[in-house]
Design a protein around this motif. Structure first.
Motif, short mmCIF file in Angstrom:
data_model
loop_
_atom_site.label_atom_id
_atom_site.label_comp_id
_atom_site.label_asym_id
_atom_site.label_seq_id
_atom_site.Cartn_x
_atom_site.Cartn_y
_atom_site.Cartn_z
N LEU A 1 0.82 -1.21 0.00
CA LEU A 1 0.00 0.00 0.00
C LEU A 1 0.86 1.27 0.00
O LEU A 1 1.04 1.88 -1.04
CB LEU A 1 -0.97 -0.03 1.19
CG LEU A 1 -1.87 -1.30 1.23
CD1 LEU A 1 -2.67 -1.36 2.51
CD2 LEU A 1 -2.78 -1.37 0.01
N GLU A 2 1.45 1.61 1.12
CA GLU A 2 2.23 2.86 1.19
C GLU A 2 3.33 2.90 0.14
O GLU A 2 3.54 3.89 -0.53
CB GLU A 2 2.86 3.04 2.58
CG GLU A 2 1.90 3.53 3.63
CD GLU A 2 1.25 2.40 4.39
OE1 GLU A 2 1.09 1.30 3.83
OE2 GLU A 2 0.87 2.62 5.56
N ARG A 3 4.06 1.81 0.04
CA ARG A 3 5.22 1.78 -0.87
C ARG A 3 4.83 2.08 -2.32
O ARG A 3 5.52 2.80 -3.01
CB ARG A 3 5.90 0.42 -0.78
CG ARG A 3 7.12 0.25 -1.65
CD ARG A 3 7.81 -1.03 -1.24
NE ARG A 3 8.37 -1.72 -2.37
CZ ARG A 3 9.67 -1.96 -2.50
NH1 ARG A 3 10.52 -1.54 -1.59
NH2 ARG A 3 10.12 -2.63 -3.54
N ASN A 4 3.71 1.53 -2.76
CA ASN A 4 3.31 1.78 -4.15
C ASN A 4 2.47 3.05 -4.29
O ASN A 4 2.55 3.73 -5.31
CB ASN A 4 2.56 0.57 -4.70
CG ASN A 4 3.48 -0.63 -4.86
OD1 ASN A 4 4.63 -0.48 -5.26
ND2 ASN A 4 2.98 -1.81 -4.55
N ALA A 5 1.67 3.35 -3.27
CA ALA A 5 0.75 4.49 -3.40
C ALA A 5 1.44 5.84 -3.23
O ALA A 5 0.85 6.87 -3.51
CB ALA A 5 -0.38 4.36 -2.38
N THR A 6 2.65 5.83 -2.75
CA THR A 6 3.33 7.11 -2.54
C THR A 6 4.47 7.30 -3.54
O THR A 6 5.26 8.21 -3.40
CB THR A 6 3.91 7.19 -1.11
OG1 THR A 6 4.75 6.05 -0.92
CG2 THR A 6 2.83 7.22 -0.06
N TYR B 1 -3.19 1.79 -7.28
CA TYR B 1 -2.54 1.54 -5.99
C TYR B 1 -2.99 2.57 -4.96
O TYR B 1 -3.17 2.25 -3.79
CB TYR B 1 -1.01 1.51 -6.15
CG TYR B 1 -0.58 0.11 -6.57
CD1 TYR B 1 -0.45 -0.90 -5.62
CD2 TYR B 1 -0.38 -0.23 -7.91
CE1 TYR B 1 -0.13 -2.20 -5.98
CE2 TYR B 1 -0.05 -1.52 -8.27
CZ TYR B 1 0.08 -2.50 -7.30
OH TYR B 1 0.38 -3.79 -7.65
N TYR B 2 -3.20 3.79 -5.41
CA TYR B 2 -3.65 4.84 -4.49
C TYR B 2 -5.05 4.51 -3.95
O TYR B 2 -5.30 4.57 -2.74
CB TYR B 2 -3.65 6.20 -5.20
CG TYR B 2 -4.07 7.33 -4.30
CD1 TYR B 2 -3.18 7.84 -3.35
CD2 TYR B 2 -5.35 7.88 -4.39
CE1 TYR B 2 -3.57 8.86 -2.50
CE2 TYR B 2 -5.73 8.91 -3.54
CZ TYR B 2 -4.84 9.39 -2.60
OH TYR B 2 -5.21 10.40 -1.76
N GLN B 3 -5.93 4.13 -4.88
CA GLN B 3 -7.31 3.82 -4.44
C GLN B 3 -7.34 2.59 -3.53
O GLN B 3 -8.10 2.55 -2.56
CB GLN B 3 -8.19 3.58 -5.67
CG GLN B 3 -8.46 4.86 -6.44
CD GLN B 3 -9.09 4.57 -7.79
OE1 GLN B 3 -8.72 3.61 -8.48
NE2 GLN B 3 -10.05 5.39 -8.18
N LEU B 4 -6.51 1.62 -3.84
CA LEU B 4 -6.45 0.42 -3.00
C LEU B 4 -6.02 0.80 -1.58
O LEU B 4 -6.61 0.37 -0.58
CB LEU B 4 -5.47 -0.59 -3.62
CG LEU B 4 -5.30 -1.93 -2.91
CD1 LEU B 4 -6.61 -2.72 -2.88
CD2 LEU B 4 -4.22 -2.78 -3.60
#
Ligand code: PRX
Length: 610
Positions: free
Chosen positions: A60-65, A88-91
């Motif tokens: 989550l954090e690693r991909n969404a940021t 990834y952000y929405q997930l």
């Protein structure tokens, strides 16, 4: 990968095992590093000792940021044609919201949450959310039924159940909440039941005030804007997944955050040669280990874009899957030999009417693939261009252990060679390696990062099942052969585990469901070879005195098993018998029944009661 390259890399990975795993683990994010790569205290392994991490953080954090923020994580297609996508952000956002919901029910680190959902995005959101807040998920396949579900809730002592009103399968709707209600009446530990609305108005569900809550209503409450990802010890449990064993009670296989993360991450990357631009599709359901490792964790840790299809393989038409590959440009396609055999039966025309040129890598899992199905997959689906990776592994191993790697020579029907850092052997009863082409027991040398950490609440059973048959080695329960080049062929289970369409079922589990029918006194089930499913279930049934055998009764027993365990466990054949062959100590000799049925040698009968 050239064959020579594999050999060189493999040799290095074994000679410097710690260094090998250390380097891979560094590709992921950790809150605190490890003091030691691994520690072995037979039969218990610890990996990345002292490290702190969270597998969900790495998804989550690693991909969404990062730049993957707007990359699609999931493209989901419902059986009714509905489409949903999640970046990834929405997930990450969905998991954040759901984390607040679970926390509002008092779910804390270490608490168990049972997830009984169909193949919809909420199944993945629920799993990742549990991981994020440190809760231990216990996913139950939505095709399993009342007793299977309640037993898994009871054994894991879950306090939350997440389910749906229903699900779509083969154009029909399955009343999941109804099954859940019945299971809940047998499992008192559940405090709250969260219900996802999949079917909607067409399905009337019973919502018990104070216990049952709609998922969408809870999510709309926006309970918190931010929920901190829990800092976990690398060895903290991530999930329990129940799998059939040789006795009646399913085994609660436990996996840990750190090692499981490293194992699923690297095998997805290497064995499928995964690239950033791939569209990845594993047809498995997250209710099984294939879905845990290669739908949820492995691809998402790698920041892949993946397809999830809710429905059945051939619904509404036999080319549904091929149309999905064409429409989304699937490049990596991972499925089971049973599905391939099933699709092959419809003829090549269904496949050939679609442009499958986006495919790059094909993979199979769950059961041996017969050379005819392998050829069809290679030539008709892959057009002779795509490597097939035959991945052998288990719920317990967590990740691929023996596999073909793209570029390596392929041998249809032979799974391949051990993954880097893993040592496998084919041995005789005494643990001595057998000669090339001889059949023996497949064992693994301890240890690899995603090895099970034990059976939930049952360390003794863990020791006995896996570590006593061939001392010093992990016993897989499979018979195998090794050839002169080190390729391994899986022959099949040596114990009372039955593989039907790649599903793993225990003889004793099915027998106890049959015996719970009021007319039945005793039962024994065996696998009977089947061209399509690999095996079907045949049951020998002894009726209670005074109960008349009939075809209607056979049907009733079959339906009873479906109600208790689920349709996948239904016997395809029932034979009423007067008695069952038993050992002097009273154990049913399934081996003998099997030998009679398939016409093989029965082996040693010295303990048979005459
Ligand atoms: O018998 C082997 C078979 O599936 C068993 C593990 O089942 P399960 O824990 O449900 O996991 C299935 C998905 C990993 C093994 O003991 N099996 C798995 N993969 C293969 C296989 N048999 C032959 N070839 C395979 N590639």
């Amino acid at each position: 990968m050239e064959p020579r390259e594999y050999d060189e890399w493999y040799k290095k990975s074994i000679e410097n095992r710690d260094e090998f795993w250390d380097k891979i683990a560094r590709e992921l994010d950790w809150f605190e590093p490890w003091d030691k790569v691994w520690e072995w205290n037979e039969p218990f392994a610890r990996w990345f000792v002292g490290a702190k991490c969270n597998i969900a953080y790495n998804i989550l954090e690693r991909n969404a940021t990062t730049w993957r923020k707007n990359k699609l994580a999931i493209i989901w297609e419902g059986e009714n044609g509905e489409i949903r996508t999640l970046s990834y952000y929405q997930l990450a956002q969905e998991c954040e919201k759901f984390a607040a919901v679970l926390k509002s029910f008092g779910v804390r680190k270490g608490d168990r949450v049972t997830i009984y959902l169909p193949r919809i995005p909420e199944q993945i959101i629920s799993m990742l959310t549990c991981a994020k807040i440190g809760a231990v998920h216990n996913v139950v396949y939505s095709g399993l039924s009342v007793e299977a579900l309640s037993e898994r809730i009871r054994d894991s002592q879950s306090k939350i159940l997440i389910t749906a009103d229903g699900s779509y399968m083969h154009g029909r709707t399955l009343e999941l909440k109804k099954i859940a209600d019945e299971a809940l009446s047998r499992s008192p530990t559940i405090e709250a039941c969260i219900v996802v609305r999949r079917i909607g108005e067409k399905m009337i569900v019973n919502m018990e005030p104070g216990r049952d809550y709609w998922y969408h209503e809870l999510m709309a409450l926006r309970l918190a804007n931010e929920v901190k990802t829990e800092v976990m010890d690398a060895e903290d449990p991530l999930f329990i997944l129940y799998t059939s064993g040789t006795t009646g009670k399913p085994k609660g296989v436990v996996h840990a955050h750190g090692g499981y993360m490293v194992g699923t991450y690297i095998t997805t990357k290497v064995d499928f040669d995964l690239k950033e631009e791939d569209t990845y599709w594993c047809t498995g359901d997250a209710g099984w280990i294939t879905g845990h490792s290669y739908v949820v964790y492995g691809p998402l840790l790698n920041g892949a874009t993946e397809i999830i299809y809710e429905g059945a393989v051939n619904y509404p038409y036999p080319d549904k899957w091929w149309s999905i590959i064409e429409r989304y440009g699937v490049s990596i396609f991972y499925t089971t030999p049973t599905a391939i055999r099933g699709l092959m039966r419809f003829g090549d025309a269904w496949t050939k009417r679609h442009n499958l040129s986006s495919l790059r890598i094909l993979g199979t899992v769950g059961e041996p693939i017969n050379p005819v199905a392998w050829d069809w997959l290679y030539t008709v689906v892959g057009n002779g261009r795509c490597p097939i990776v035959d991945t052998y592994w288990q719920t317990e191993t967590g990740m691929h252990t023996i596999t073909t790697i793209p570029g390596m020579k392929m041998k249809p029907g032979w799974a391949g060679k051990p993954f880097f850092g893993i040592e496998s052997l084919v041995v005789d009863d005494k643990g001595k390696p057998v000669r090339a082409q001889e059949i023996g027991h497949l064992v693994l040398k301890p240890s690899w990062p995603s090895m099970l950490r034990g059976l939930y609440n049952d360390p003794e059973r863990y020791r006995e099942k896996y570590w006593t048959t061939i001392p010093g080695y992990y016993y897989t329960g499979d018979a195998a052969k090794i050839d002169e080049e080190g390729y391994i062929q899986i022959i099949g289970r040596e114990d009372d585990v039955i593989k039907v369409s790649g599903y793993r079922l225990g003889s004793a589990e099915i027998e106890s469901a049959i015996v719970s029918h009021p007319g039945v006194n005793e039962a024994a089930v065996i696998p009977k070879p089947d061209e399509l499913k690999g095996n079907i279930i045949k049951a020998f049934v002894v009726l209670k005195q005074g109960v008349e055998p009939s075809n209607e009764l056979k049907q009733e027993i079959i339906e009873h098993v479906a109600h208790e365990l689920g349709s996948i466990a239904k016997p395809s054949e029932i034979e009423f018998v007067e008695s069952l062959p038993k050992t002097r100590s009273g154990k049913i000799m399934r081996r003998l029944l099997r030998a009679k049925e398939v016409g093989t040698e029965a082996g040693d009968l010295s303990t048979l009661e005459q």
